[in-house]
Design a protein around this motif. Structure first.
Motif, mmCIF file in Angstrom:
data_model
loop_
_atom_site.group_PDB
_atom_site.id
_atom_site.type_symbol
_atom_site.label_atom_id
_atom_site.label_comp_id
_atom_site.label_asym_id
_atom_site.label_seq_id
_atom_site.Cartn_x
_atom_site.Cartn_y
_atom_site.Cartn_z
ATOM 1 N N ALA A 289 -25.626 -3.087 28.478
ATOM 2 C CA ALA A 289 -24.631 -2.974 27.577
ATOM 3 C C ALA A 289 -24.286 -4.056 26.683
ATOM 4 O O ALA A 289 -23.868 -4.029 25.606
ATOM 5 C CB ALA A 289 -23.083 -2.972 28.424
ATOM 6 N N ALA B 83 -22.282 -3.138 23.689
ATOM 7 C CA ALA B 83 -20.982 -2.234 24.265
ATOM 8 C C ALA B 83 -20.173 -2.926 25.159
ATOM 9 O O ALA B 83 -20.172 -2.803 26.396
ATOM 10 C CB ALA B 83 -21.679 -1.115 25.112
ATOM 11 N N ASP C 49 -16.108 -5.178 25.640
ATOM 12 C CA ASP C 49 -14.701 -5.432 25.349
ATOM 13 C C ASP C 49 -14.255 -6.540 25.338
ATOM 14 O O ASP C 49 -14.820 -7.785 25.927
ATOM 15 C CB ASP C 49 -13.844 -4.816 26.487
ATOM 16 C CG ASP C 49 -13.557 -3.291 26.641
ATOM 17 O OD1 ASP C 49 -13.815 -2.648 25.404
ATOM 18 O OD2 ASP C 49 -13.067 -2.855 27.644
ATOM 19 N N ARG D 84 -18.906 -2.655 29.158
ATOM 20 C CA ARG D 84 -18.178 -1.525 29.450
ATOM 21 C C ARG D 84 -18.834 -0.273 29.695
ATOM 22 O O ARG D 84 -18.233 0.809 29.761
ATOM 23 C CB ARG D 84 -17.113 -1.330 28.529
ATOM 24 C CG ARG D 84 -17.625 -1.151 27.144
ATOM 25 C CD ARG D 84 -16.462 -0.398 26.247
ATOM 26 N NE ARG D 84 -16.933 -0.077 25.118
ATOM 27 C CZ ARG D 84 -16.826 -0.652 23.725
ATOM 28 N NH1 ARG D 84 -16.272 -1.991 23.885
ATOM 29 N NH2 ARG D 84 -17.528 -0.374 22.727
ATOM 30 N N LEU D 85 -20.176 -0.290 30.100
ATOM 31 C CA LEU D 85 -20.730 0.856 30.594
ATOM 32 C C LEU D 85 -20.978 0.909 32.080
ATOM 33 O O LEU D 85 -22.117 1.478 32.532
ATOM 34 C CB LEU D 85 -22.264 0.748 29.797
ATOM 35 C CG LEU D 85 -22.283 1.297 28.497
ATOM 36 C CD1 LEU D 85 -23.543 0.900 27.762
ATOM 37 C CD2 LEU D 85 -21.976 2.551 28.286
ATOM 38 N N GLY E 8 -18.072 9.885 27.937
ATOM 39 C CA GLY E 8 -17.726 8.673 28.121
ATOM 40 C C GLY E 8 -18.545 7.619 27.519
ATOM 41 O O GLY E 8 -18.332 6.823 27.053
ATOM 42 N N ASP F 21 -18.280 7.463 23.857
ATOM 43 C CA ASP F 21 -17.174 6.722 23.604
ATOM 44 C C ASP F 21 -17.211 5.177 23.624
ATOM 45 O O ASP F 21 -16.793 4.398 23.072
ATOM 46 C CB ASP F 21 -16.062 7.321 24.505
ATOM 47 C CG ASP F 21 -14.510 6.680 23.863
ATOM 48 O OD1 ASP F 21 -14.505 6.707 22.778
ATOM 49 O OD2 ASP F 21 -13.817 6.334 24.743
ATOM 50 N N ASP F 22 -17.955 4.894 24.892
ATOM 51 C CA ASP F 22 -18.155 3.592 25.058
ATOM 52 C C ASP F 22 -19.044 2.661 24.102
ATOM 53 O O ASP F 22 -18.930 1.690 23.760
ATOM 54 C CB ASP F 22 -18.955 3.353 26.615
ATOM 55 C CG ASP F 22 -17.899 3.374 27.757
ATOM 56 O OD1 ASP F 22 -16.631 3.334 27.282
ATOM 57 O OD2 ASP F 22 -18.322 3.856 28.756
ATOM 58 N N ASN G 269 -8.501 7.256 33.630
ATOM 59 C CA ASN G 269 -8.877 6.564 32.385
ATOM 60 C C ASN G 269 -7.878 5.627 31.948
ATOM 61 O O ASN G 269 -7.769 4.584 31.692
ATOM 62 C CB ASN G 269 -9.366 7.387 31.187
ATOM 63 C CG ASN G 269 -9.999 6.714 30.284
ATOM 64 O OD1 ASN G 269 -10.641 5.810 30.392
ATOM 65 N ND2 ASN G 269 -10.161 7.022 28.969
ATOM 66 N N GLY H 269 -15.490 1.337 32.079
ATOM 67 C CA GLY H 269 -15.605 2.018 30.727
ATOM 68 C C GLY H 269 -15.131 3.708 30.860
ATOM 69 O O GLY H 269 -14.622 4.285 32.061
ATOM 70 N N ASP H 270 -15.102 4.383 29.858
ATOM 71 C CA ASP H 270 -14.993 5.802 29.873
ATOM 72 C C ASP H 270 -15.952 6.539 30.551
ATOM 73 O O ASP H 270 -15.611 7.227 31.308
ATOM 74 C CB ASP H 270 -14.665 6.253 28.395
ATOM 75 C CG ASP H 270 -13.355 5.781 27.684
ATOM 76 O OD1 ASP H 270 -12.576 5.332 28.363
ATOM 77 O OD2 ASP H 270 -13.134 6.562 26.564
ATOM 78 N N SER H 271 -17.170 5.894 30.473
ATOM 79 C CA SER H 271 -18.258 6.651 31.202
ATOM 80 C C SER H 271 -18.000 6.755 32.600
ATOM 81 O O SER H 271 -18.430 7.756 33.151
ATOM 82 C CB SER H 271 -19.707 5.928 30.796
ATOM 83 O OG SER H 271 -19.381 4.509 31.110
#
Length: 650
Positions: free
Chosen positions: A26, A31, A33, A47-48, A95, A98-99, A160, A219-221
């Motif tokens: 990541a 990827a 934050d 964030r993965l 996800g 998005d990440d 989420n 993360g979203d994933s």
């Protein structure tokens, strides 16, 4: 239990070993934050994390299936698992994108709908729910499609939303997996139990790296994948008859993310509305949208944010929320074994505890009705007031009639009860509401219900009950235990209809802000005039009076009370009472006092330097333009109907 332990252990080890490598990937893909804005962490955090959890779950399941022939046969016999894996892949891909690149809310919602449709195609859906009162399960029919989509999409996004503190979403997911695992074992849902334990192991291995201070985020994933899997696991056994699992248990097991999501939705909608009072005299309001009502707009007002604002550290806030989830999980497991009144009591007590807990956190959303915020809605131009009141009464009357028939017949077990209820409920409600309209009930005030309104409603209910009963008996025959049904229907209907009207007075009283600077006063006249004054000062706190006691000359009235307020003595006790209660004013409340009484009270007040007021009802004759003005404000005059005369003693 050996196979479950093996699956869980494999998931834990794979996630534990894979997470640092995913974090390095990541960082290489940028990827991450970065701190700032809503984010409070220090430094850039990858964030993965979902790319470590997802493979860990799949590898754990593969090892478990390879090591256990029963699992091989079980998964092979149900081809629907292919649809589930395909849907999970869609959510995971959503996800990951998005990440890495960012994905708009509508694109994410569209992909989640696709995943929900794939779940339905695989046969996983909320088609039947258990009957909380016992008996046959309740079939939803075509409603199962939107209910299933709403459940899957809602829970997916709820996880989420709560992913706001280090270790929170992963820990809550781990506890929910443990709860679903225990419930699945009791319902003999081996497939769901295996998937739940695989996800639990993966989350436990990932949580080592995610707990504060985190070195990697889900993360979203990860958050979307966890929410999706838990949403499907809670419903996937419905087609096998384990309907109890899809009623109270999943709602309790996932209570924290559900509550946080609902609060966020209400908060953001209320934050976009403004109530504007258009005409104070006619009590008219309008509701204007003055901001963005988007429910996907980020904010810093989630439950975990509130705990931090109360002074809790990251560790303590997360542990507190873990404790809440464990308690809800235990209640969810208990809910599977309960039925009828026991289940209703459990759910009711849990909801009450959550209500007071959210109030303790300072949420305005749970105080909407208590503070009367929505009361203006019933007088707004948004609604046709009479039609709305008739609709509310129709709902109350239908509920009362259904409850009366079921209570009198002992439930739906007796032959023909269900069909009789379905045939008769609409005619009964239509007759009663129609008679209410004929008797002018909806031309009476709803918000300011008085004794006359209550009496009129009771009379209309008695007449409507008799006419409706006669009509139903002539057309459909007698219900089971007709006399009991009639009495219960009238009792339930009167309780709900009158309670709905009287609740406005209660809500108005609850929303009224306390008057902190009310002046302590003594009232001379422990009679009907004094009782009227006490009622007026109680119902209109803006007058600024607080009656500490009554005075009267007949010694027989001393030591008595007027509506709970004591009679403290006569005029000779006035100096002592002034010193004791800090009184600066006296109000004369006799309707027709004798001149010598007025002189005596005025003289006593003058000697002590007190203000003397007189309370009385008055009607004044007006004409010309004044008559027109008086007509416009007639309603306010009739409600208050009070005039206060003021003058300095002497």
């Amino acid at each position: 239990m050996l196979k479950y332990a093996l699956v869980s252990l494999v998931g834990l080890l794979v996630a534990f070993l894979l997470t640092p490598r995913v974090a390095a990937l990541a960082r290489w893909l940028e990827a991450v934050d970065r701190p700032g804005g809503r984010r409070q962490h220090a430094g850039a955090i990858p964030r993965l994390g979902g790319l470590a959890v997802i493979p860990a779950v799949l590898i754990a399941l593969a090892v478990g299936v390879a090591a256990d022939r029963y699992l091989q046969a079980l998964f092979a016999a149900h081809g629907a698992w292919g649809w589930f894996l395909l849907a999970a892949a869609v959510v995971a891909l959503c996800g990951v994108v998005d990440d890495l690149r960012g994905l708009g809310p509508f694109a994410k919602l569209a992909l989640q709908v696709v995943a929900g449709v794939l779940v339905l195609a695989g046969g996983y859906g909320i088609w039947v729910v258990s009957n909380p009162f016992g008996g046959e399960p309740i079939a939803l029919g075509w409603l199962g499609v939107p209910v299933t989509l709403l459940w899957v999409i809602g829970i997916t996004n709820a996880f989420n939303l709560i992913d706001g503190l280090d270790g929170l979403a992963a820990g809550v997911g781990l506890i929910a997996c443990a709860t679903i695992f225990a419930i699945s074992l009791t319902a003999d849902r081996v497939e769901a139990a295996v998937v739940a334990v695989a996800l639990a192991g993966a989350l436990a291995g990932f949580l080592y790296h995610n707990f504060h201070p985190a070195t990697v985020f889900l993360g979203d994933s990860g958050a979307l994948f966890i929410g999706f899997v838990l949403a499907v696991l809670s419903i996937q056994g419905a087609h096998k008859g384990a309907t109890a699992v899809i009623v109270a248990a999943p709602i309790l097991a996932l209570g924290l993310p559900i509550a946080d999501t609902l609060l966020a939705m209400v908060r953001r909608v209320l934050g976009a509305l403004s109530v504007v009072r258009v005409d104070p005299n006619r009590n008219e309001y309008r509701f204007l949208v003055v901001g963005s009502a988007s429910v996907v707009r980020a904010d810093r007002d989630h439950i975990h944010h509130r705990l931090l604002k109360m002074g809790l550290t990251y560790h303590r806030a997360v542990v507190v929320l873990y404790g809440v989830c464990v308690a809800l999980g235990a209640l969810a497991f208990l809910a599977v074994t309960l039925r009828g009144a026991q289940l209703a009591v459990l759910v009711g007590l849990t909801a009450l505890a959550m209500f007071f807990g959210l109030r303790r956190l300072g949420y305005r959303e749970v105080d909407v009705l208590r503070r009367g915020t929505l009361l203006p809605l019933f007088d707004s131009r948004v609604f046709n007031r009479r039609s709305f009141h008739a609709t509310v009464d129709a709902g109350f009357l239908a509920l009362a009639y259904g409850a009366a028939v079921l209570a009198a017949s002992g439930g739906l077990e007796l032959p023909g009860v269900r069909q009789y209820l379905l045939w008769t409920v609409l005619p009964v409600v239509a007759i009663k509401v129609g008679l209410f309209m004929f008797k002018g009930i909806y031309y009476r005030t709803y918000r300011y219900t008085n004794a006359g309104d209550v009496l009129a409603v009771v009379k209309a209910l008695v007449l409507a009950e008799g006419i409706a009963a006669a009509a139903v008996v002539l057309v459909y025959g007698l219900p089971p235990r007709p006399v009991v049904t009639l009495l219960l229907d009238f009792y339930f209907g009167a309780t709900l209809v009158l309670g709905g009207r009287l609740s406005f007075r209660l809500l108005e009283a609850l929303k009224a802000a306390p008057i902190t600077d009310a002046r302590p006063v003594l009232v001379y006249g422990a009679n009907a005039g004094g009782a009227a004054l006490l009622r007026e000062t109680t119902q209109n706190p803006h007058l600024g009076f607080r009656v500490v006691g009554f005075l009267d000359d007949p010694p027989a009235t001393w030591r008595s009370q007027v509506n709970g307020v004591p009679v403290l003595g006569g005029l000779q006790h006035l100096p002592e009472l002034v010193r004791r209660h800090g009184v600066e004013e006296v109000i004369l409340a006799h309707h027709a006092p004798q001149p010598e009484q007025v002189d005596a009270v005025a003289s006593a007040c003058m000697d002590l330097g007190l203000t003397l007021r007189r309370f009385r009802f008055s009607f004044e004759e007006v004409g010309g333009d004044a008559a027109t003005a008086a007509t416009d404000s007639a309603a306010a005059l009739l409600r208050t109907n009070t005039a206060m005369g003021q003058g300095r003693a002497g």
